[in-house]
Design a protein around this motif. Structure first.
Motif, mmCIF file in Angstrom:
data_model
loop_
_atom_site.group_PDB
_atom_site.id
_atom_site.type_symbol
_atom_site.label_atom_id
_atom_site.label_comp_id
_atom_site.label_asym_id
_atom_site.label_seq_id
_atom_site.Cartn_x
_atom_site.Cartn_y
_atom_site.Cartn_z
ATOM 1 N N ASP A 8 -13.561 -6.310 -3.414
ATOM 2 C CA ASP A 8 -14.170 -7.345 -2.585
ATOM 3 C C ASP A 8 -13.630 -7.147 -1.169
ATOM 4 O O ASP A 8 -12.583 -7.671 -0.806
ATOM 5 N N GLN A 9 -14.354 -6.364 -0.386
ATOM 6 C CA GLN A 9 -13.872 -5.979 0.935
ATOM 7 C C GLN A 9 -13.646 -7.190 1.841
ATOM 8 O O GLN A 9 -12.712 -7.220 2.640
ATOM 9 N N GLN A 10 -14.497 -8.200 1.720
ATOM 10 C CA GLN A 10 -14.377 -9.364 2.595
ATOM 11 C C GLN A 10 -13.104 -10.162 2.331
ATOM 12 O O GLN A 10 -12.624 -10.869 3.220
ATOM 13 N N ALA A 11 -12.579 -10.064 1.123
ATOM 14 C CA ALA A 11 -11.358 -10.805 0.779
ATOM 15 C C ALA A 11 -10.093 -9.995 1.062
ATOM 16 O O ALA A 11 -8.990 -10.478 0.805
ATOM 17 N N MET A 12 -10.249 -8.795 1.597
ATOM 18 C CA MET A 12 -9.108 -7.943 1.878
ATOM 19 C C MET A 12 -8.669 -8.062 3.336
ATOM 20 O O MET A 12 -9.498 -8.250 4.226
ATOM 21 N N THR A 13 -7.393 -7.881 3.557
ATOM 22 C CA THR A 13 -6.903 -7.737 4.923
ATOM 23 C C THR A 13 -7.285 -6.345 5.424
ATOM 24 O O THR A 13 -7.550 -5.431 4.619
ATOM 25 N N PRO A 14 -7.302 -6.129 6.734
ATOM 26 C CA PRO A 14 -7.572 -4.775 7.256
ATOM 27 C C PRO A 14 -6.612 -3.739 6.690
ATOM 28 O O PRO A 14 -7.015 -2.609 6.377
ATOM 29 N N GLU A 15 -5.350 -4.124 6.516
ATOM 30 C CA GLU A 15 -4.360 -3.193 5.975
ATOM 31 C C GLU A 15 -4.694 -2.828 4.532
ATOM 32 O O GLU A 15 -4.576 -1.659 4.120
ATOM 33 N N ALA A 16 -5.130 -3.818 3.748
ATOM 34 C CA ALA A 16 -5.500 -3.556 2.354
ATOM 35 C C ALA A 16 -6.732 -2.674 2.275
ATOM 36 O O ALA A 16 -6.810 -1.782 1.417
ATOM 37 N N ARG A 17 -7.709 -2.917 3.147
ATOM 38 C CA ARG A 17 -8.894 -2.059 3.155
ATOM 39 C C ARG A 17 -8.521 -0.624 3.481
ATOM 40 O O ARG A 17 -9.069 0.324 2.890
ATOM 41 N N ASP A 18 -7.595 -0.434 4.397
ATOM 42 C CA ASP A 18 -7.152 0.919 4.742
ATOM 43 C C ASP A 18 -6.469 1.586 3.551
ATOM 44 O O ASP A 18 -6.683 2.778 3.284
ATOM 45 N N ARG A 19 -5.636 0.829 2.828
ATOM 46 C CA ARG A 19 -4.951 1.410 1.668
ATOM 47 C C ARG A 19 -5.944 1.769 0.565
ATOM 48 O O ARG A 19 -5.788 2.787 -0.117
ATOM 49 N N ARG A 21 -9.038 2.621 1.059
ATOM 50 C CA ARG A 21 -9.759 3.797 1.543
ATOM 51 C C ARG A 21 -8.933 5.072 1.337
ATOM 52 O O ARG A 21 -9.477 6.117 0.978
ATOM 53 N N THR A 22 -7.625 5.016 1.567
ATOM 54 C CA THR A 22 -6.816 6.220 1.383
ATOM 55 C C THR A 22 -6.800 6.659 -0.082
ATOM 56 O O THR A 22 -6.777 7.862 -0.373
ATOM 57 N N ALA A 23 -6.815 5.701 -1.018
ATOM 58 C CA ALA A 23 -6.866 6.051 -2.440
ATOM 59 C C ALA A 23 -8.230 6.630 -2.801
ATOM 60 O O ALA A 23 -8.327 7.608 -3.560
ATOM 61 N N TYR A 24 -9.282 6.040 -2.269
ATOM 62 C CA TYR A 24 -10.651 6.536 -2.498
ATOM 63 C C TYR A 24 -10.779 7.959 -1.968
ATOM 64 O O TYR A 24 -11.297 8.848 -2.645
ATOM 65 N N CYS A 25 -10.288 8.171 -0.757
ATOM 66 C CA CYS A 25 -10.368 9.500 -0.146
ATOM 67 C C CYS A 25 -9.453 10.495 -0.864
ATOM 68 O O CYS A 25 -9.768 11.689 -0.951
ATOM 69 N N GLY A 26 -8.319 10.022 -1.383
ATOM 70 C CA GLY A 26 -7.439 10.896 -2.141
ATOM 71 C C GLY A 26 -8.102 11.402 -3.410
ATOM 72 O O GLY A 26 -7.982 12.580 -3.776
ATOM 73 N N LEU A 27 -8.825 10.529 -4.094
ATOM 74 C CA LEU A 27 -9.558 10.938 -5.287
ATOM 75 C C LEU A 27 -10.643 11.940 -4.919
ATOM 76 O O LEU A 27 -10.843 12.948 -5.623
ATOM 77 N N CYS A 28 -11.334 11.685 -3.826
ATOM 78 C CA CYS A 28 -12.366 12.614 -3.352
ATOM 79 C C CYS A 28 -11.753 13.977 -3.038
ATOM 80 O O CYS A 28 -12.301 15.028 -3.391
ATOM 81 N N ARG A 29 -10.606 13.957 -2.375
ATOM 82 C CA ARG A 29 -9.934 15.194 -1.991
ATOM 83 C C ARG A 29 -9.562 16.018 -3.220
ATOM 84 O O ARG A 29 -9.777 17.236 -3.263
ATOM 85 N N ARG A 30 -9.001 15.372 -4.224
ATOM 86 C CA ARG A 30 -8.600 16.105 -5.423
ATOM 87 C C ARG A 30 -9.817 16.549 -6.240
ATOM 88 O O ARG A 30 -9.803 17.621 -6.849
ATOM 89 N N ALA A 31 -10.874 15.744 -6.265
ATOM 90 C CA ALA A 31 -12.095 16.151 -6.962
ATOM 91 C C ALA A 31 -12.672 17.415 -6.331
ATOM 92 O O ALA A 31 -13.138 18.323 -7.033
ATOM 93 N N ILE A 79 -9.019 11.788 8.751
ATOM 94 C CA ILE A 79 -9.036 10.882 7.608
ATOM 95 C C ILE A 79 -7.661 10.907 6.940
ATOM 96 O O ILE A 79 -7.041 11.969 6.803
ATOM 97 N N HIS A 80 -7.188 9.746 6.521
ATOM 98 C CA HIS A 80 -5.930 9.635 5.781
ATOM 99 C C HIS A 80 -6.255 9.529 4.285
ATOM 100 O O HIS A 80 -7.200 8.827 3.894
ATOM 101 N N TRP A 81 -5.472 10.202 3.468
ATOM 102 C CA TRP A 81 -5.658 10.085 2.032
ATOM 103 C C TRP A 81 -4.306 10.191 1.324
ATOM 104 O O TRP A 81 -3.318 10.647 1.893
ATOM 105 N N ARG A 82 -4.289 9.718 0.064
ATOM 106 C CA ARG A 82 -3.067 9.783 -0.746
ATOM 107 C C ARG A 82 -3.453 9.960 -2.204
ATOM 108 O O ARG A 82 -4.537 9.528 -2.631
#
Length: 277
Positions: A8-19, A21-31, A79-82
């Motif tokens: 629920d992006q609207q219920a997230m803080t900007p910092e939480a949305r960034d975190r 996104r880094t997990a989403y991008c990390g999964l993409c990177r490893r895939a 892009i940042h990822w983890r």
């Protein structure tokens, strides 16, 4: 059946949305690292949730990697990822699920797109199965059981949704260790929820097409919508209760956002459209 376990992006803080996104991008990177561009095509919110859950639960057991670089999909800015150990597992499982989803479309509808996608993923699917034979066997067994129930026109909701729930329970049970009970409960409950929500969403279309839907008879009852809401609430309450028993600290706020709010978003949007104006 992809795209229901969303934040629920609207219920997230900007910092939480960034975190997130880094997990989403990390999964993409490893895939992509494991499966090339075909791997990027199998990225999903659902497997991002599993990646977050397993990475949090097994925090510190494998090295956590955080990097910054260019992305061919979003090339304008860095892009940042983890990612950590469970991320590769989620990337492999995501590809296997997409392969068998494409296979199902081809076998059911003779969809040329399904056939093409299936062929594109076939060798990569074999690689994933070699690394994770138990989990991939659970996918084929669960989907075969589900197909048999659907071919018989089964309307026993526990049986038919339980096939997909059992499949998801196996996928969530990453290490088969002391946390298996909780992880399997989360996977089983969410799997049943996804299957039934998908059927609930497709009901009118399936009626028009004369296609199978396990909710066809139940939908004729006057309190159908209330019954479905109660089923959804029970399943997600079971998943949330099991999650609270896990010692997750890292990204616990993201996981709670998804389990308590995000996972309801598609139901709430579609339910509001059904309400009389």
């Amino acid at each position: 059946m992809f795209g229901y376990i969303i934040p629920d992006q609207q219920a997230m803080t900007p910092e939480a949305r960034d975190r997130y996104r880094t997990a989403y991008c990390g999964l993409c990177r490893r895939a992509a690292a494991l499966h090339g561009m075909a791997g990027r095509m199998t990225l999903s919110y659902d497997l991002t949730f599993l990646n977050l859950l397993l990475s949090s639960l097994y925090e510190g057991e494998t090295p956590a990697v955080a990097e910054t670089g260019r992305c061919p999909v979003h090339p304008i800015r860095p892009i940042h990822w983890r990612y950590s150990g469970p991320t590769d597992y989620c990337a492999d499982i995501g590809l296997a699920l997409h392969y068998y989803s494409a296979k199902d479309k081809w076998e059911d509808d003779r969809s040329p797109l399904g056939l093409g996608y299936m062929k594109l993923l076939d060798q990569r699917r074999r690689d994933a199965e070699a690394r994770w034979p138990r989990a991939c066997q659970a996918i084929t067994t669960g989907l075969a059981q589900l197909a048999a129930y659907e071919a018989d026109g089964c309307e026993d909701l526990d049986l038919v949704s339980g096939s997909f729930g059992g499949l998801m329970a196996e996928l969530f049970d990453y290490k088969q260790d002391r946390w298996s009970g909780e992880l399997r409960t989360i996977g089983y409950s969410i799997g049943k929820y996804i299957y039934l929500l998908d059927a609930w969403d497709d009901l009118e279309r399936d009626k028009r097409k004369g296609s199978y839907n396990p909710l066809r008879s139940l939908s004729a009852e006057p309190d159908y919508e209330n019954q479905m809401r109660e089923i959804f609430e029970l399943l997600l309450a079971q998943a949330a209760a099991a999650f609270r028993r896990l010692p997750c600290v890292e990204d616990a706020d993201l996981l709670e956002n998804i389990l308590y709010s995000g996972i309801w978003l598609k139901y709430n949007v579609k339910n509001s459209r059904k309400q009389p104006r």
